[in-house]
Design a protein around this motif. Structure first.
Motif, PDB file in Angstrom:
ATOM      1  N   ARG A 213      -4.633   1.625  -0.935  1.00  0.00           N
ATOM      2  CA  ARG A 213      -5.532   2.691  -1.358  1.00  0.00           C
ATOM      3  C   ARG A 213      -4.763   3.953  -1.734  1.00  0.00           C
ATOM      4  NH1 ARG A 213      -7.948   3.471   3.181  1.00  0.00           N
ATOM      5  NH2 ARG A 213      -6.777   5.351   3.733  1.00  0.00           N
ATOM      6  N   ASP A 214      -3.817   4.355  -0.896  1.00  0.00           N
ATOM      7  CA  ASP A 214      -3.145   5.638  -1.077  1.00  0.00           C
ATOM      8  C   ASP A 214      -1.799   5.537  -1.782  1.00  0.00           C
ATOM      9  OD1 ASP A 214      -5.288   6.607   0.341  1.00  0.00           O
ATOM     10  OD2 ASP A 214      -4.193   6.862   2.229  1.00  0.00           O
ATOM     11  N   HIS A 215      -1.185   4.363  -1.780  1.00  0.00           N
ATOM     12  CA  HIS A 215       0.169   4.241  -2.343  1.00  0.00           C
ATOM     13  C   HIS A 215       0.307   3.011  -3.240  1.00  0.00           C
ATOM     14  CE1 HIS A 215       1.624   7.441   0.323  1.00  0.00           C
ATOM     15  NE2 HIS A 215       0.937   6.850   1.285  1.00  0.00           N
ATOM     16  N   PRO A 216      -0.530   2.877  -4.254  1.00  0.00           N
ATOM     17  CA  PRO A 216      -0.366   1.736  -5.165  1.00  0.00           C
ATOM     18  C   PRO A 216       0.878   1.857  -6.030  1.00  0.00           C
ATOM     19  CG  PRO A 216      -2.040   3.229  -5.997  1.00  0.00           C
ATOM     20  CD  PRO A 216      -1.672   3.730  -4.622  1.00  0.00           C
ATOM     21  N   ASP A 217       1.525   3.021  -5.968  1.00  0.00           N
ATOM     22  CA  ASP A 217       2.751   3.240  -6.740  1.00  0.00           C
ATOM     23  C   ASP A 217       3.997   3.177  -5.859  1.00  0.00           C
ATOM     24  OD1 ASP A 217       2.081   5.505  -5.297  1.00  0.00           O
ATOM     25  OD2 ASP A 217       2.715   6.920  -6.846  1.00  0.00           O
ATOM     26  N   ARG A 218       3.918   2.456  -4.741  1.00  0.00           N
ATOM     27  CA  ARG A 218       5.049   2.468  -3.808  1.00  0.00           C
ATOM     28  C   ARG A 218       6.237   1.638  -4.284  1.00  0.00           C
ATOM     29  NH1 ARG A 218       0.775  -0.274  -1.612  1.00  0.00           N
ATOM     30  NH2 ARG A 218       1.055  -2.423  -0.856  1.00  0.00           N
ATOM     31  N   VAL A 219       6.022   0.749  -5.260  1.00  0.00           N
ATOM     32  CA  VAL A 219       7.158   0.109  -5.921  1.00  0.00           C
ATOM     33  C   VAL A 219       7.607   1.045  -7.043  1.00  0.00           C
ATOM     34  CG1 VAL A 219       8.011  -1.925  -7.126  1.00  0.00           C
ATOM     35  CG2 VAL A 219       6.205  -2.155  -5.417  1.00  0.00           C
ATOM     36  N   ARG A 220       8.893   1.335  -7.094  1.00  0.00           N
ATOM     37  CA  ARG A 220       9.416   2.268  -8.095  1.00  0.00           C
ATOM     38  C   ARG A 220       9.831   1.505  -9.353  1.00  0.00           C
ATOM     39  NH1 ARG A 220      12.176   4.359  -3.593  1.00  0.00           N
ATOM     40  NH2 ARG A 220      14.170   3.589  -4.392  1.00  0.00           N
ATOM     41  N   PHE A 221       9.164   1.840 -10.458  1.00  0.00           N
ATOM     42  CA  PHE A 221       9.511   1.278 -11.759  1.00  0.00           C
ATOM     43  C   PHE A 221      10.022   2.404 -12.657  1.00  0.00           C
ATOM     44  CE2 PHE A 221       5.865  -1.381 -10.321  1.00  0.00           C
ATOM     45  CZ  PHE A 221       6.526  -2.594 -10.217  1.00  0.00           C
ATOM     46  N   ASN A 281       9.235   2.847  -2.127  1.00  0.00           N
ATOM     47  CA  ASN A 281       9.039   4.054  -1.338  1.00  0.00           C
ATOM     48  C   ASN A 281       8.610   3.663   0.068  1.00  0.00           C
ATOM     49  OD1 ASN A 281       9.566   5.755  -3.573  1.00  0.00           O
ATOM     50  ND2 ASN A 281       7.447   5.509  -4.261  1.00  0.00           N
ATOM     51  N   ASN A 282       9.293   4.191   1.068  1.00  0.00           N
ATOM     52  CA  ASN A 282       8.931   3.899   2.460  1.00  0.00           C
ATOM     53  C   ASN A 282       7.715   4.734   2.832  1.00  0.00           C
ATOM     54  OD1 ASN A 282       8.792   3.189   5.107  1.00  0.00           O
ATOM     55  ND2 ASN A 282      10.671   4.209   5.736  1.00  0.00           N
ATOM     56  N   VAL A 283       6.562   4.102   2.785  1.00  0.00           N
ATOM     57  CA  VAL A 283       5.310   4.826   2.994  1.00  0.00           C
ATOM     58  C   VAL A 283       4.684   4.530   4.354  1.00  0.00           C
ATOM     59  CG1 VAL A 283       4.774   5.056   0.538  1.00  0.00           C
ATOM     60  CG2 VAL A 283       4.107   2.984   1.758  1.00  0.00           C
ATOM     61  N   LEU A 284       5.383   3.771   5.193  1.00  0.00           N
ATOM     62  CA  LEU A 284       4.891   3.534   6.547  1.00  0.00           C
ATOM     63  C   LEU A 284       5.268   4.698   7.455  1.00  0.00           C
ATOM     64  CD1 LEU A 284       5.714  -0.247   7.082  1.00  0.00           C
ATOM     65  CD2 LEU A 284       3.440   0.772   6.947  1.00  0.00           C
ATOM     66  N   THR A 460       0.733  -5.047  -4.483  1.00  0.00           N
ATOM     67  CA  THR A 460       0.796  -3.643  -4.069  1.00  0.00           C
ATOM     68  C   THR A 460      -0.274  -2.780  -4.742  1.00  0.00           C
ATOM     69  OG1 THR A 460       2.438  -3.197  -5.792  1.00  0.00           O
ATOM     70  CG2 THR A 460       3.264  -3.723  -3.593  1.00  0.00           C
ATOM     71  N   PHE A 461      -1.076  -3.387  -5.606  1.00  0.00           N
ATOM     72  CA  PHE A 461      -2.065  -2.629  -6.369  1.00  0.00           C
ATOM     73  C   PHE A 461      -3.480  -2.892  -5.865  1.00  0.00           C
ATOM     74  CE2 PHE A 461       1.541  -3.364  -9.176  1.00  0.00           C
ATOM     75  CZ  PHE A 461       1.793  -2.085  -9.639  1.00  0.00           C
ATOM     76  N   PRO A 462      -4.419  -2.029  -6.214  1.00  0.00           N
ATOM     77  CA  PRO A 462      -5.816  -2.339  -5.906  1.00  0.00           C
ATOM     78  C   PRO A 462      -6.176  -3.702  -6.491  1.00  0.00           C
ATOM     79  CG  PRO A 462      -5.611  -0.073  -6.661  1.00  0.00           C
ATOM     80  CD  PRO A 462      -4.270  -0.700  -6.856  1.00  0.00           C
ATOM     81  N   ILE A 463      -6.950  -4.473  -5.770  1.00  0.00           N
ATOM     82  CA  ILE A 463      -7.242  -5.852  -6.154  1.00  0.00           C
ATOM     83  C   ILE A 463      -7.979  -5.917  -7.484  1.00  0.00           C
ATOM     84  CG2 ILE A 463      -9.472  -6.025  -4.995  1.00  0.00           C
ATOM     85  CD1 ILE A 463      -6.642  -8.694  -5.022  1.00  0.00           C
ATOM     86  N   GLU A 464      -8.621  -4.807  -7.882  1.00  0.00           N
ATOM     87  CA  GLU A 464      -9.326  -4.796  -9.162  1.00  0.00           C
ATOM     88  C   GLU A 464      -8.377  -5.047 -10.333  1.00  0.00           C
ATOM     89  OE1 GLU A 464     -11.859  -2.448  -6.320  1.00  0.00           O
ATOM     90  OE2 GLU A 464      -9.716  -2.589  -6.780  1.00  0.00           O
ATOM     91  N   LEU A 465      -7.137  -4.576 -10.219  1.00  0.00           N
ATOM     92  CA  LEU A 465      -6.165  -4.823 -11.291  1.00  0.00           C
ATOM     93  C   LEU A 465      -5.928  -6.314 -11.460  1.00  0.00           C
ATOM     94  CD1 LEU A 465      -4.058  -3.751 -13.349  1.00  0.00           C
ATOM     95  CD2 LEU A 465      -2.383  -3.851 -11.493  1.00  0.00           C
TER      96      LEU A 465
END
Length: 570
Positions: A213-221, A281-284, A460-465
């Protein structure tokens, strides 16, 4: 008098000038206001199209308009697709999970060592026979030994006999009160050992939900932009956070699949050269890490309360054959003597040598699209067809496209990675593609096989994608089958994997649970075949692995080849 008249005229002139100025200001205000309304309307319409403005193919990528704080917004679907999405989301809905304790403590969270399972009594005399079902009750406790009162734990189970190299997955039911059931079909004679695994505690699932929900961009591209001697690198993603930096829109005009990059400061959007994954990104949060401890609460066995195995007797007279009663379990198959056997009447043949494989594929064109778990199949076939020659397509490692050709039997096998998002070291923009677009280029027919395996890069993305991507691919599959009904389409499901805190944020099994359910729901009822990689990994004695070891891959490819050659060629 003349002075009085002069003053009066002067005042009147000032009044006229003042009125003119006020009139001009009013016109300017209304003009600016209308422009602002148009801009707002433009932005609203742009939001509908997921941060994109569609450009003509000749104009190249364009700047994406400003978006609100909700930086991962998806375009509205047609009424039919929206209804289907709602049904799928309802069907995969996970039970509510508890918020984390404040202040944080593990005391009230699920603990495998305190939890137990018990084998429930069977029929007359507690005898177990081949064809019966075995039911296990699982009870979860916290670190203080208190029973849990709610559900939401991620649990898997299997029944196995290591000496017989036999194994079958169990179906786990959450009773939403801290207890769970696991049900297994009894498929072989002899010992059957129950194994129950806590993959994630319900509290850990709460954290995993937050990540998507908060970090769908946690993989850095990132992408490199280059023109002449000038080179710049910027961040890219489907979900790109709003900053003052303009964005380039690379949404595919054919498929509608979205992708964005921050615009370079000096270069234009059409100078993008490649795509790269550069890290995570370490988001934990510090306290959340305690919910992902190996041998404690992350993929750890739950002990039995009493015997953990049963002895299975021969089938009772009059009971149907094993492969005719799979409706009770909903399972696709099981292992016996290391070989995958199908449930439901489909015969899995063994292709144990190069000759058997080449004879099956004689005259066939096999197109494989997907991630590295499908590339494993391509590599297996490449190694199993020694007479086949690789066609040099100047392809980047991992991404493809790859092609092998065996001239004697007229066999062609190709592989190509699916479109963005891709967690891949580097791929040139010229090699990017989307599966639905590729499928629309195929002629198809009775000698064409299409293999799809698309799941791991979407977790890592919202399931809607993922739902939207599969809807696009399914439409292309339907078009292919309409114009070439004899085409065989085979789909590989997702799998479990080795778990440690390092990969929890990227490909945790809970994410895989979700995408696997969506994949099955999306293609249900369509004229396609499934290779149930989930059950094939779960039921095997080898450790879970996103890239299964060769014995499992061999069984998966045997299933694929059995679809191609239902009557095995000798």
């Amino acid at each position: 008098m003349w002075l009085k008249g002069f003053i009066s005229n002067l005042v009147n002139m000032k009044l006229v000038k003042t009125c003119i100025i006020l009139l001009l200001l009013t016109v300017l205000f209304l003009t600016l206001r209308n422009m602002a309304l148009l801009q707002i309307k433009f932005e609203e319409n742009s939001i509908i199209f997921l941060k994109k403005v569609t450009s003509a193919p000749s104009t190249g990528p364009v700047l994406a308009p400003y978006m609100p704080d909700n930086f991962c917004t998806f375009k509205p679907l047609s009424s039919a697709d929206a209804k289907e999405e709602r049904l799928i989301l309802d069907s995969i809905a996970w039970p509510e999970t508890p918020p984390l304790p404040v202040p944080f403590s593990l005391n009230q969270t699920s603990h495998a060592a305190h939890s137990t399972f018990i084998i429930l009594p069977g029929g007359v005399g507690d005898e177990r026979h081949v064809g019966d079902q075995l039911e296990v009750m699982i009870k979860m406790y916290d670190f203080q030994g208190n029973p849990k009162k709610s559900g939401g734990d991620a649990i898997v189970a299997r029944l196995h006999n290591r000496a017989l190299e036999a194994g079958v997955a169990g179906r786990v039911v959450d009773h939403l009160n801290g207890s769970y059931s696991a049900v297994f079909p009894l498929l072989w004679e002899g010992s059957a050992q129950v194994e129950v695994t806590l993959v994630h505690s319900s509290e850990a699932v709460t954290v995993l939900r937050r990540l998507n929900r908060d970090h769908p961009d946690r993989v850095r591209f990132t992408s490199v932009f280059r023109s002449g001697s000038i080179s710049e690198s910027t961040i890219c993603n489907v979900c790109l956070r709003q900053t003052n930096q303009p964005q380039c829109n690379y949404t595919d005009l054919h498929t509608g699949d979205p992708w964005f990059c921050y615009k370079p400061k000096k270069l234009s959007c059409d100078t993008r050269m490649n795509h790269m994954k550069t890290g995570y990104n370490n988001v934990l949060k510090t306290e959340e890490l305690k919910l992902f401890q190996r041998n404690v609460n992350l993929k750890v066995f739950i002990p039995a309360s009493g015997p953990a195995s049963v002895t299975v007797l021969p089938r009772r007279k009059g009971r149907p054959a094993v492969n005719q009663d799979s409706g009770k379990s909903g399972l696709s198959g099981y292992y016996y003597q290391g070989v995958w056997r199908s449930l439901g009447g489909f015969n899995v043949h063994q292709f144990n040598n190069d000759s058997a494989i080449s004879q099956c594929l004689k005259g066939k064109v096999v197109h494989m699209y997907g991630d590295s778990t499908i590339r494993q199949w391509f590599e297996y076939l490449n190694a199993s067809l020694p007479e086949a020659k690789a066609v040099n397509l100047n392809s980047p490692m991992q991404a493809g496209p790859y092609m092998i050709w065996e001239n004697a039997n007229k066999i062609m096998v190709t592989y190509r990675i699916h479109g963005l998002p891709l967690r891949i070291s580097i791929i040139p923009t010229s090699k990017e593609c989307y599966v639905s677009k590729e499928l629309d280029t195929l002629v198809g027919g009775t000698n064409t096989v299409v293999v799809l395996g698309i799941w791991a890069h979407f977790s890592t993305f919202p399931i809607e994608l993922y739902i939207r991507r599969l809807q696009s691919i399914r439409r292309a599959v339907v078009r292919l089958l309409n114009r070439a009904p004899g085409t065989l389409v085979v789909i590989r499901t997702g799998t479990l994997q080795a778990m440690h805190v390092g990969n929890v944020i990227s490909n945790g099994d809970w994410f895989s649970f979700q995408v696997d359910k969506v994949l099955r729901a999306m293609f249900k009822g369509l004229n396609v075949q499934l290779v149930d990689a989930w059950d094939m990994v779960l039921a095997h004695h080898l450790p879970h692995n996103i890239h299964p070891k060769r014995p499992i891959i061999k069984n998966m490819v045997d299933v694929l080849l059995s679809y191609i050659c239902p009557q095995k060629k000798r």
